[in-house]
Design an enzyme around this catalytic site. Structure first.
Site, PDB file in Angstrom:
ATOM      1  CE  LYS A 246      -3.924  -2.287   2.208  1.00  0.00           C
ATOM      2  NZ  LYS A 246      -3.251  -3.581   2.472  1.00  0.00           N
ATOM      3  CG  ASP A 264       5.472  -2.607  10.269  1.00  0.00           C
ATOM      4  OD1 ASP A 264       4.469  -2.727   9.552  1.00  0.00           O
ATOM      5  OD2 ASP A 264       5.741  -3.421  11.190  1.00  0.00           O
ATOM      6  NE  ARG A 269       5.053  -6.185  10.510  1.00  0.00           N
ATOM      7  CZ  ARG A 269       4.801  -6.394  11.812  1.00  0.00           C
ATOM      8  NH1 ARG A 269       4.816  -7.626  12.282  1.00  0.00           N
ATOM      9  NH2 ARG A 269       4.550  -5.386  12.616  1.00  0.00           N
ATOM     10  CG  ASP A 309      -2.836  -2.640   5.838  1.00  0.00           C
ATOM     11  OD1 ASP A 309      -3.893  -3.178   6.211  1.00  0.00           O
ATOM     12  OD2 ASP A 309      -2.063  -3.163   5.009  1.00  0.00           O
ATOM     13  CB  CYS A 362      -7.146  -7.922   4.878  1.00  0.00           C
ATOM     14  SG  CYS A 362      -5.783  -8.588   5.857  1.00  0.00           S
TER      15      CYS A 362
END
Length: 423
Positions: A246, A264, A269, A309, A362
């Site tokens: 994203k 993050d 990651r 997110d 999600c």
């Protein structure tokens, strides 16, 4: 490998997944390391068969009257892969490689499966019983059908990178892959879900990918990123950047104007973010790594948009990762909810007055979505909900959030809430 050996391998891998509760990719990797003789087509066959059996694990067991891994694999071949029962029987009976001849009961059930009419919603929808109240809260009487849509094979979605090329040029380069345009999104393209046992071409191997012309990204993820709105020239923070999918979508929307920040809580990651950004032609990105002493220092109240997110159960991605729905637990859901509260509280101070906080998961579950936003607004009265972009109003919930699902949007499951800071 002969078909009988492939079937036996799929039963072995599925048994490993279920008895050790390991991710399917690890069980498949372990089988591959033990089976050096297996070629790429064999690996694609076994992987596809295992994942398809996991997609419909409960309904297969119901229809067969047998919850064994063997029954799941055999019925997947007959009902999803459209093999004739004679072909299944012949492959299974291969004395050297197969899992053993069909029993009379197996033959009868493969020819005449038990109907799903009387099955509970969790069986028809292929998800664990304990999730039924969570599914019912969102989908009501249609939860079985929603689960069925999440049990289908997913397409391969691509996002054309306008920092490097034009959509028309990219579509020409992608034509050999059987690419299709997506109505209403000129920068999105789709390769339909492959037939069972077919090894799809790796999109990452074509020259246009190396040039940064496109990224593999689910259409729902692209829509979620677009909910950041008009961000060219703005100060934008991707707060849970992860691998950067994203982040790169936000960068393209910004057109290398303004400033894009990525953060993050886990530096590992973000390991691929810099090289991915370089390939994509991103020039306005600054990474704030958690290995720094104060990674967010100086950013409070500066962001026009903070994109969150959030970590979640991933229930919206069951089409792509069907093994995860059998490993999810109430404890995991509780942990994710606590993490979601934490990231919202950490991200909120970065938003300037008049700026927006975009919360995305999600996940399908209201406990990770509506409930988290309600709890956040109760403790952060300076924020209020605003509508997502009008382009996506057909997926707006009665409360004014965005919910995407395979059944309604043909995408993975996503939830989006757009909040604005009034003061």
């Amino acid at each position: 490998m002969r078909d009988g050996g492939r079937i036996e391998a799929a039963i072995e891998v599925l048994t490993d997944v279920e008895t050790r509760r390991v991710p399917a990719r690890l069980a498949l990797k372990g089988w591959g390391e033990r089976s050096r003789f297996a070629g790429s087509k064999d690996r694609a066959f076994v992987s596809g068969l295992v994942l398809d059996a996991l997609r419909r694990r409960r309904s297969l067991a119901w229809r067969m009257g047998d919850d064994s891994a063997r029954a799941a694999v055999l019925s997947t071949l007959a009902w999803d892969w459209r093999w004739s029962v004679d072909r299944v029987a012949e492959a299974a009976a291969d004395e050297t490689h197969g899992p053993g001849a069909l029993t009379p009961d197996e033959t009868a059930r493969l020819n005449d499966p038990i109907a799903l009419d009387a099955a509970p919603d969790a069986v028809r929808g292929d998800y664990p019983d304990w999730l039924d109240p969570h599914m019912a809260r969102v989908f009501g009487q249609g939860r079985g059908e929603a689960g069925q849509a999440l049990s289908e094979r997913a397409p391969v979605d691509l996002r054309i990178n306008t920092l490097k090329t034009e959509p028309e040029r990219a579509m020409k380069a992608l034509a050999p892959l059987g690419i299709e345009p997506v109505e209403g999104m000129v920068t999105a393209a789709r390769i339909p879900a492959p037939d069972p046992a077919t090894r799809t071409g790796a999109v990452e191997t074509i020259p246009a990918f190396g040039k940064g012309w496109f990224e593999v990204q689910d259409l729902g993820s692209q829509i979620a990123a677009a909910c950041a709105g008009e961000i060219a020239g703005k100060q934008v923070m991707d707060f849970c950047a992860g691998g950067g999918g994203k982040t790169l979508a936000l960068a393209a929307a910004m057109g290398n104007t303004g400033q894009l920040w990525a953060h993050d809580s886990d530096a590992r990651r973000m390991a691929d973010l810099i090289p991915r950004g370089r390939r994509a032609g991103v020039r306005n990105l600054q990474v704030r790594s958690p290995v720094e002493a104060e990674p967010l220092k100086g950013l409070d109240g500066r962001m026009d948009v903070v994109f969150v997110d959030a970590p979640c159960t991933g229930s919206g991605t069951w089409r792509r990762h069907p093994d995860t729905k059998w490993r999810i637990s109430p404890e995991q859901l509780d942990r994710r909810m606590a993490e979601q509260d934490t990231v919202l509280d950490q991200a909120a101070p970065l938003v300037k007055t008049g700026g927006r906080l975009v919360y995305v998961t999600c996940s399908l579950f209201a406990e990770e979505n509506e409930d988290r936003i309600a709890a956040f607004l109760a403790r952060a009265p300076g924020f209020g909900r605003i509508d997502p972009p009008a382009d996506y109003s057909r997926w707006r919930t009665p409360e004014g959030f965005l919910r995407l699902s395979p059944q309604t949007a043909g995408t993975d499951g996503f939830f989006v809430a757009v909040l604005e800071r009034a003061g």
